[in-house]
Design an enzyme around this catalytic site. Structure first.
Site, PDB file in Angstrom:
ATOM      1  N   ASP A 179       0.624   3.532   4.478  1.00  0.00           N
ATOM      2  CA  ASP A 179      -0.456   4.254   3.825  1.00  0.00           C
ATOM      3  C   ASP A 179      -1.482   4.767   4.826  1.00  0.00           C
ATOM      4  O   ASP A 179      -1.758   5.944   4.901  1.00  0.00           O
ATOM      5  CB  ASP A 179      -1.113   3.386   2.732  1.00  0.00           C
ATOM      6  N   ASP A 202      -5.506  -0.584  -2.296  1.00  0.00           N
ATOM      7  CA  ASP A 202      -6.219  -1.481  -3.210  1.00  0.00           C
ATOM      8  C   ASP A 202      -7.558  -1.965  -2.658  1.00  0.00           C
ATOM      9  O   ASP A 202      -7.833  -1.873  -1.469  1.00  0.00           O
ATOM     10  CB  ASP A 202      -5.377  -2.728  -3.453  1.00  0.00           C
ATOM     11  N   ASP A 209      -4.951   2.575  10.719  1.00  0.00           N
ATOM     12  CA  ASP A 209      -6.340   2.219  11.015  1.00  0.00           C
ATOM     13  C   ASP A 209      -6.386   1.774  12.478  1.00  0.00           C
ATOM     14  O   ASP A 209      -6.345   2.614  13.368  1.00  0.00           O
ATOM     15  CB  ASP A 209      -6.802   1.140  10.030  1.00  0.00           C
ATOM     16  N   ARG A 268      -4.928   0.517  -7.235  1.00  0.00           N
ATOM     17  CA  ARG A 268      -3.783   1.190  -6.612  1.00  0.00           C
ATOM     18  C   ARG A 268      -3.306   2.361  -7.464  1.00  0.00           C
ATOM     19  O   ARG A 268      -2.654   3.277  -6.973  1.00  0.00           O
ATOM     20  CB  ARG A 268      -2.614   0.210  -6.441  1.00  0.00           C
ATOM     21  N   GLY A 325       0.777  -1.253   0.000  1.00  0.00           N
ATOM     22  CA  GLY A 325       0.000   0.000   0.000  1.00  0.00           C
ATOM     23  C   GLY A 325       0.799   1.288   0.000  1.00  0.00           C
ATOM     24  O   GLY A 325       0.404   2.271  -0.606  1.00  0.00           O
TER      25      GLY A 325
END
Ligand code: 5GP
Ligand code: MG
Length: 192
Positions: free
Chosen positions: A104, A163, A107, A169, A48
């Protein structure tokens, strides 16, 4: 706009401006005591973070080494994390290095926390973390990042390296897909 895209969450223009700001801050924080450009080892979390890291390093006017690590939390067409699995680590010996871990999205924090521990164990001189995105209100662990590009709401996003089922991507903006484009994602799709 791509037919699968419902809306743009962060535009390519905002991303480019923010990447330049982050790079200025990172270069400043890693400068040598005499003010000359420092040296840094960038560890992007693949797959990512590859697009973000590629843009970021070209904004950093300093000596740079790269060592990658590959982690997967979303096997196949899932949109809820299955927990991070380390697939490959190729960063070599980081003892005494100034390391910047680049991902990226922050979370839950499980990925960053796992890779951070892995790198810390090899004895870097400094270890800082940089994420392009942070999902608001999702972090269940007391891990944050030293550099954060944007806070975004808790929606599943793709583009700029991110993705869905290994596609999208290459989209230049960070976007939310139309539900129809995500159909077939299984029961996880309704959960978010
Ligand atoms: P965490 O381990 O912090 O829960 O999740 C971080 C990883 O999950 C990120 O490195 C990223 O690969 C993936 N991830 C989290 N949220 C999203 C999202 O909205 N879209 C995509 N494509 N990947 C995500
Ligand atoms: Mg990732």
């Amino acid at each position: 706009m791509h037919e699968d895209v419902e809306r743009v969450i962060v535009s390519r223009r905002r991303i480019a401006a923010r990447v330049a700001e982050l790079a200025r801050q990172i270069a400043h924080d890693h400068a040598a005591p005499d003010g000359s450009p420092g040296e840094i080892t960038i560890v992007p979390v693949l797959t990512g973070a590859m697009v973000f890291a590629a843009d970021l390093i070209r904004r950093l006017p300093m000596r740079i080494r790269i060592g990658v690590v590959t982690v997967s939390s979303y096997p196949g067409r899932t949109v809820t994390s299955q927990g991070p699995a380390l697939l490959h680590s190729g960063f070599g010996d980081l003892a005494g290095r100034n390391v910047l871990l680049v991902d990226d999205i922050l979370d839950t924090g499980a990925t960053l926390s796992m890779v951070h521990g892995l790198i810390q164990a090899s004895g870097p001189a400094t270890l800082r973390t940089c994420v392009l995105l942070r999902k608001i209100g999702r972090q269940s662990r007391d891990i944050t990042a030293d550099y954060i590009g944007f806070d975004i709401p808790d929606v599943f996003v793709v583009g700029y390296g991110l993705d869905f089922g290994d596609y999208h991507r290459n989209l230049p903006d960070i976007v939310k897909l139309r539900p129809a484009a995500m159909a077939g994602a299984g029961r996880h799709a309704e959960a978010r």
